[in-house]
Design a protein around this motif. Structure first.
Motif, PDB file in Angstrom:
ATOM      1  N   PRO A 147     -22.694 -33.107 -43.779  1.00 55.76           N
ATOM      2  CA  PRO A 147     -21.096 -33.197 -43.996  1.00 55.76           C
ATOM      3  C   PRO A 147     -20.814 -33.944 -45.172  1.00 55.76           C
ATOM      4  O   PRO A 147     -19.855 -33.802 -45.662  1.00 55.76           O
ATOM      5  CB  PRO A 147     -20.799 -33.943 -42.664  1.00 55.76           C
ATOM      6  CG  PRO A 147     -21.749 -33.737 -41.698  1.00 55.76           C
ATOM      7  CD  PRO A 147     -23.014 -33.667 -42.281  1.00 55.76           C
ATOM      8  N   GLU A 148     -21.740 -34.811 -45.355  1.00 50.71           N
ATOM      9  CA  GLU A 148     -21.244 -35.573 -46.862  1.00 50.71           C
ATOM     10  C   GLU A 148     -21.575 -34.825 -48.270  1.00 50.71           C
ATOM     11  O   GLU A 148     -20.585 -34.897 -49.002  1.00 50.71           O
ATOM     12  CB  GLU A 148     -22.233 -36.737 -47.218  1.00 50.71           C
ATOM     13  CG  GLU A 148     -22.193 -37.894 -46.296  1.00 50.71           C
ATOM     14  CD  GLU A 148     -23.359 -39.321 -46.182  1.00 50.71           C
ATOM     15  OE1 GLU A 148     -23.988 -38.960 -47.090  1.00 50.71           O
ATOM     16  OE2 GLU A 148     -23.217 -40.006 -45.454  1.00 50.71           O
ATOM     17  N   LEU A 149     -22.278 -33.617 -47.950  1.00 54.55           N
ATOM     18  CA  LEU A 149     -22.341 -32.713 -49.322  1.00 54.55           C
ATOM     19  C   LEU A 149     -21.101 -31.575 -48.934  1.00 54.55           C
ATOM     20  O   LEU A 149     -20.611 -31.129 -49.962  1.00 54.55           O
ATOM     21  CB  LEU A 149     -23.731 -32.219 -49.078  1.00 54.55           C
ATOM     22  CG  LEU A 149     -24.861 -33.164 -49.658  1.00 54.55           C
ATOM     23  CD1 LEU A 149     -26.133 -32.131 -49.803  1.00 54.55           C
ATOM     24  CD2 LEU A 149     -24.659 -33.713 -50.775  1.00 54.55           C
ATOM     25  N   LYS A 153     -15.927 -28.897 -44.839  1.00 52.87           N
ATOM     26  CA  LYS A 153     -16.597 -27.715 -43.843  1.00 52.87           C
ATOM     27  C   LYS A 153     -16.933 -28.266 -42.685  1.00 52.87           C
ATOM     28  O   LYS A 153     -17.465 -29.304 -42.177  1.00 52.87           O
ATOM     29  CB  LYS A 153     -17.816 -27.259 -44.609  1.00 52.87           C
ATOM     30  CG  LYS A 153     -17.608 -26.729 -45.886  1.00 52.87           C
ATOM     31  CD  LYS A 153     -16.585 -25.443 -46.144  1.00 52.87           C
ATOM     32  CE  LYS A 153     -16.290 -25.227 -47.420  1.00 52.87           C
ATOM     33  NZ  LYS A 153     -15.181 -24.327 -47.794  1.00 52.87           N
ATOM     34  N   SER A 154     -16.522 -27.171 -41.647  1.00 49.03           N
ATOM     35  CA  SER A 154     -17.138 -27.351 -40.212  1.00 49.03           C
ATOM     36  C   SER A 154     -17.956 -26.292 -39.905  1.00 49.03           C
ATOM     37  O   SER A 154     -17.714 -25.225 -40.350  1.00 49.03           O
ATOM     38  CB  SER A 154     -15.942 -27.560 -39.156  1.00 49.03           C
ATOM     39  OG  SER A 154     -15.606 -26.398 -39.000  1.00 49.03           O
ATOM     40  N   PHE A 155     -18.879 -26.383 -38.976  1.00 51.96           N
ATOM     41  CA  PHE A 155     -19.773 -25.150 -38.677  1.00 51.96           C
ATOM     42  C   PHE A 155     -19.908 -25.030 -36.747  1.00 51.96           C
ATOM     43  O   PHE A 155     -20.244 -25.918 -36.482  1.00 51.96           O
ATOM     44  CB  PHE A 155     -21.362 -25.299 -39.120  1.00 51.96           C
ATOM     45  CG  PHE A 155     -21.389 -25.265 -40.610  1.00 51.96           C
ATOM     46  CD1 PHE A 155     -21.478 -24.254 -41.059  1.00 51.96           C
ATOM     47  CD2 PHE A 155     -21.083 -26.494 -41.351  1.00 51.96           C
ATOM     48  CE1 PHE A 155     -21.520 -24.090 -42.528  1.00 51.96           C
ATOM     49  CE2 PHE A 155     -21.017 -26.446 -42.714  1.00 51.96           C
ATOM     50  CZ  PHE A 155     -21.360 -24.972 -43.428  1.00 51.96           C
ATOM     51  N   ASP A 163     -18.994 -18.265 -45.677  1.00 51.08           N
ATOM     52  CA  ASP A 163     -18.217 -18.973 -46.497  1.00 51.08           C
ATOM     53  C   ASP A 163     -18.656 -18.773 -48.045  1.00 51.08           C
ATOM     54  O   ASP A 163     -19.524 -19.282 -48.351  1.00 51.08           O
ATOM     55  CB  ASP A 163     -18.010 -20.117 -45.991  1.00 51.08           C
ATOM     56  CG  ASP A 163     -16.858 -21.104 -46.823  1.00 51.08           C
ATOM     57  OD1 ASP A 163     -16.724 -20.883 -48.171  1.00 51.08           O
ATOM     58  OD2 ASP A 163     -16.377 -22.171 -46.359  1.00 51.08           O
ATOM     59  N   PRO A 164     -17.904 -18.066 -49.012  1.00 52.72           N
ATOM     60  CA  PRO A 164     -18.152 -18.065 -50.150  1.00 52.72           C
ATOM     61  C   PRO A 164     -18.508 -19.425 -50.929  1.00 52.72           C
ATOM     62  O   PRO A 164     -19.353 -19.489 -52.050  1.00 52.72           O
ATOM     63  CB  PRO A 164     -17.074 -17.171 -50.962  1.00 52.72           C
ATOM     64  CG  PRO A 164     -16.282 -16.916 -49.949  1.00 52.72           C
ATOM     65  CD  PRO A 164     -16.521 -17.598 -48.523  1.00 52.72           C
ATOM     66  N   ASP A 165     -17.894 -20.537 -50.672  1.00 57.43           N
ATOM     67  CA  ASP A 165     -18.200 -21.708 -51.073  1.00 57.43           C
ATOM     68  C   ASP A 165     -19.635 -21.931 -50.958  1.00 57.43           C
ATOM     69  O   ASP A 165     -20.184 -23.249 -51.430  1.00 57.43           O
ATOM     70  CB  ASP A 165     -17.402 -22.921 -50.523  1.00 57.43           C
ATOM     71  CG  ASP A 165     -15.988 -22.733 -50.962  1.00 57.43           C
ATOM     72  OD1 ASP A 165     -15.631 -21.763 -51.728  1.00 57.43           O
ATOM     73  OD2 ASP A 165     -15.103 -23.324 -50.232  1.00 57.43           O
ATOM     74  N   LEU A 166     -20.419 -21.614 -50.085  1.00 51.87           N
ATOM     75  CA  LEU A 166     -21.694 -21.816 -49.594  1.00 51.87           C
ATOM     76  C   LEU A 166     -22.809 -21.376 -50.534  1.00 51.87           C
ATOM     77  O   LEU A 166     -23.989 -21.218 -50.389  1.00 51.87           O
ATOM     78  CB  LEU A 166     -22.303 -21.837 -48.244  1.00 51.87           C
ATOM     79  CG  LEU A 166     -21.206 -22.599 -47.404  1.00 51.87           C
ATOM     80  CD1 LEU A 166     -21.628 -22.168 -45.870  1.00 51.87           C
ATOM     81  CD2 LEU A 166     -21.178 -23.894 -47.228  1.00 51.87           C
ATOM     82  N   GLU A 167     -22.294 -20.575 -51.662  1.00 52.63           N
ATOM     83  CA  GLU A 167     -23.261 -19.934 -52.620  1.00 52.63           C
ATOM     84  C   GLU A 167     -24.480 -20.693 -53.001  1.00 52.63           C
ATOM     85  O   GLU A 167     -24.381 -21.808 -53.182  1.00 52.63           O
ATOM     86  CB  GLU A 167     -22.499 -19.431 -53.876  1.00 52.63           C
ATOM     87  CG  GLU A 167     -23.394 -18.349 -54.691  1.00 52.63           C
ATOM     88  CD  GLU A 167     -22.535 -17.884 -55.831  1.00 52.63           C
ATOM     89  OE1 GLU A 167     -21.362 -18.204 -56.115  1.00 52.63           O
ATOM     90  OE2 GLU A 167     -23.328 -17.520 -56.770  1.00 52.63           O
ATOM     91  N   GLU A 229     -31.362 -31.531 -51.224  1.00 51.16           N
ATOM     92  CA  GLU A 229     -31.665 -30.393 -52.046  1.00 51.16           C
ATOM     93  C   GLU A 229     -31.006 -29.372 -51.520  1.00 51.16           C
ATOM     94  O   GLU A 229     -30.765 -28.053 -52.185  1.00 51.16           O
ATOM     95  CB  GLU A 229     -32.947 -30.150 -52.337  1.00 51.16           C
ATOM     96  CG  GLU A 229     -33.626 -31.389 -53.216  1.00 51.16           C
ATOM     97  CD  GLU A 229     -34.954 -31.216 -53.600  1.00 51.16           C
ATOM     98  OE1 GLU A 229     -35.362 -30.202 -53.981  1.00 51.16           O
ATOM     99  OE2 GLU A 229     -35.924 -32.255 -53.373  1.00 51.16           O
ATOM    100  N   ALA A 230     -30.645 -29.167 -50.142  1.00 49.45           N
ATOM    101  CA  ALA A 230     -29.795 -28.058 -49.726  1.00 49.45           C
ATOM    102  C   ALA A 230     -28.836 -28.420 -48.686  1.00 49.45           C
ATOM    103  O   ALA A 230     -29.055 -29.687 -48.129  1.00 49.45           O
ATOM    104  CB  ALA A 230     -30.668 -27.027 -48.943  1.00 49.45           C
ATOM    105  N   ALA A 231     -27.602 -27.878 -48.377  1.00 54.99           N
ATOM    106  CA  ALA A 231     -26.584 -28.636 -47.646  1.00 54.99           C
ATOM    107  C   ALA A 231     -26.704 -28.189 -46.088  1.00 54.99           C
ATOM    108  O   ALA A 231     -26.074 -28.576 -45.193  1.00 54.99           O
ATOM    109  CB  ALA A 231     -25.089 -28.211 -48.212  1.00 54.99           C
ATOM    110  N   VAL A 232     -27.170 -26.801 -46.000  1.00 55.11           N
ATOM    111  CA  VAL A 232     -27.220 -26.387 -44.819  1.00 55.11           C
ATOM    112  C   VAL A 232     -28.493 -25.474 -44.432  1.00 55.11           C
ATOM    113  O   VAL A 232     -29.166 -24.796 -45.375  1.00 55.11           O
ATOM    114  CB  VAL A 232     -26.198 -25.226 -44.712  1.00 55.11           C
ATOM    115  CG1 VAL A 232     -26.128 -24.610 -43.374  1.00 55.11           C
ATOM    116  CG2 VAL A 232     -24.865 -25.478 -45.331  1.00 55.11           C
ATOM    117  N   SER A 233     -28.929 -25.508 -43.308  1.00 59.27           N
ATOM    118  CA  SER A 233     -30.275 -25.057 -42.780  1.00 59.27           C
ATOM    119  C   SER A 233     -30.172 -24.482 -41.473  1.00 59.27           C
ATOM    120  O   SER A 233     -29.646 -25.146 -40.380  1.00 59.27           O
ATOM    121  CB  SER A 233     -31.513 -25.848 -42.882  1.00 59.27           C
ATOM    122  OG  SER A 233     -32.585 -25.416 -42.511  1.00 59.27           O
ATOM    123  N   ILE A 234     -30.648 -23.303 -41.249  1.00 64.00           N
ATOM    124  CA  ILE A 234     -30.929 -22.684 -39.623  1.00 64.00           C
ATOM    125  C   ILE A 234     -32.283 -23.393 -39.349  1.00 64.00           C
ATOM    126  O   ILE A 234     -33.136 -23.477 -40.112  1.00 64.00           O
ATOM    127  CB  ILE A 234     -31.095 -21.145 -39.797  1.00 64.00           C
ATOM    128  CG1 ILE A 234     -29.824 -20.429 -40.548  1.00 64.00           C
ATOM    129  CG2 ILE A 234     -31.132 -20.630 -38.378  1.00 64.00           C
ATOM    130  CD1 ILE A 234     -28.413 -21.148 -40.224  1.00 64.00           C
TER     131      ILE A 234
END
Ligand code: SPD
Length: 357
Positions: A147-149, A153-155, A163-167, A229-234
């Motif tokens: 959430p800091e990066l 956004k909420s998931f 979401d296109p912002d997550l490119e 180095e990444a903001a989201v991970s499955i």
């Protein structure tokens, strides 16, 4: 008499030395015997100090190898030429291995520590009566994010990933069931869907996610997320928990439309050479103190009720990682979909990976 004694001592010494050399050679080749045990487990999925403790307590030398997917593990076992005494597949793979006659039935008399396992994890449909497998760790699949990066956004849904912002921002698990399952779930379909149209639709939808996919990774997601180095991970829940100890800004959610509930169990494959030692190893890992230490080390959720009582509330009281039965009821366990369907899932996953590259 003295000569006979000297010769006798000599023979004993030479034979012991020979035996030691043979054992070491076999160990190096991956062959087990009564003095060695070959364990085949997921990467980053055991505290190696406990393996050393097992070696010290039993005098058995452990040869330890790792895999990164159920499919890779199965291929190695089917190929032959190995003598794995222990493997740790997930539920649908256990069912498949039973079907293909690749597992040895367990002798429960040699596993007295089974009494420590919470009943909720015993006698599950993929292995009724735990004839072939006993619980090791369990968990869910969800979204780990920072959430800091991503302050705005909420998931809560799989669809939030589009979401296109997550490119170029998302890491995916390198697993066919996980990725195709995510596509299916995002469309409201079951993780065990076998309808070809639904599967094609899932692939089509996943292909539209590729601009947002940074990489498809294994255990490397831990380092990438921990270092921002990444903001989201499955992620599998235990890996998420592990990374969250490292980077406290991160959090983990299981999407509202559903996800996977999985169980990794210990089995003795037909390739085993040291069935007695394999039972000793399983029983050792089921010991509450050992299971608690292992849980603290790997961070996955333990099914061992007596171990839970030894662990800090901060760990076992967190419902994101120890969801109660009411929450897990809305999740789906992967089913063994049969050879053809599993190949189709793998094929679709390959097509997705090719589309991404
Ligand atoms: N790094 C250890 C990973 C173990 C995850 N097993 C999960 C299997 C889900 N089908």
């Amino acid at each position: 008499m003295k000569k006979i004694m000297t010769a006798f001592v000599g023979i004993v010494l030479v034979s012991s030395l020979l035996l030691l050399v043979i054992n070491r050679l076999n160990a190096a080749k991956g062959y087990s015997g009564a003095d060695t045990l070959t364990v085949f487990n997921w990467g980053d999925y055991i505290d190696m100090d406990l393996v050393s403790q097992f070696e010290e307590e039993t005098g058995i030398t452990v040869i330890y190898e790792t895999f990164d997917s159920n499919e890779a593990m199965l291929t190695k076992i089917q190929q032959g030429g190995t003598t794995y005494d222990i493997a740790v597949p997930s539920e649908y793979m256990i069912e498949k291995m039973m079907e293909e006659d690749l597992l040895i039935p367990l002798d429960h008399e040699k596993l007295p520590n089974l009494i420590h396992i919470d009943e909720r994890f015993m006698d599950l449909p993929f292995d009724e009566g735990n004839k072939y497998s006993v619980p090791y760790f369990w968990g869910t699949v969800g979204i780990l994010f920072n959430p800091e990066l991503l302050p705005d956004k909420s998931f809560t849904s799989w669809n939030d990933l589009w979401d296109p912002d997550l490119e170029n921002g998302i890491l995916l698990i390198d697993g066919a069931r996980e990725v195709i399952g995510m596509g299916l779930n995002s469309l409201g379909y079951s993780l065990n869907d076998t309808n070809r149209d639904h599967l094609d639709e899932a692939l089509e939808k996943l292909n539209t996610l590729t601009p947002n996919v940074k990489a498809i990774v294994g255990d490397e997601n831990k380092l990438l997320m921990a270092n921002n180095e990444a903001a989201v991970s499955i992620a599998w829940s235990g890996d998420a928990r592990d990374i969250m100890w490292e980077n406290e800004a991160l959090t983990y959610v299981v999407p509202e439309e559903g996800s996977n509930l999985w169980f990794d169990n210990m089995v003795i494959p037909k390739t085993a050479d040291n069935i007695e030692g394999a039972h000793q190893f399983i029983n050792f890992m089921l010991d509450p103190e050992i299971a608690a230490l292992n849980t603290e080390y790997v961070s996955y959720s333990t099914p061992n009720q007596s171990a839970i009582e030894l662990l800090p509330e901060e760990m076992v009281g967190d419902e994101r990682f120890y969801p109660p039965a009411e929450l897990t009821e809305r999740l789906e366990v992967y089913e063994n979909l049969g050879r053809e369907m599993l190949s189709l899932y793998n094929e679709l996953f390959l097509q997705f990976k090719m589309h991404k590259n």
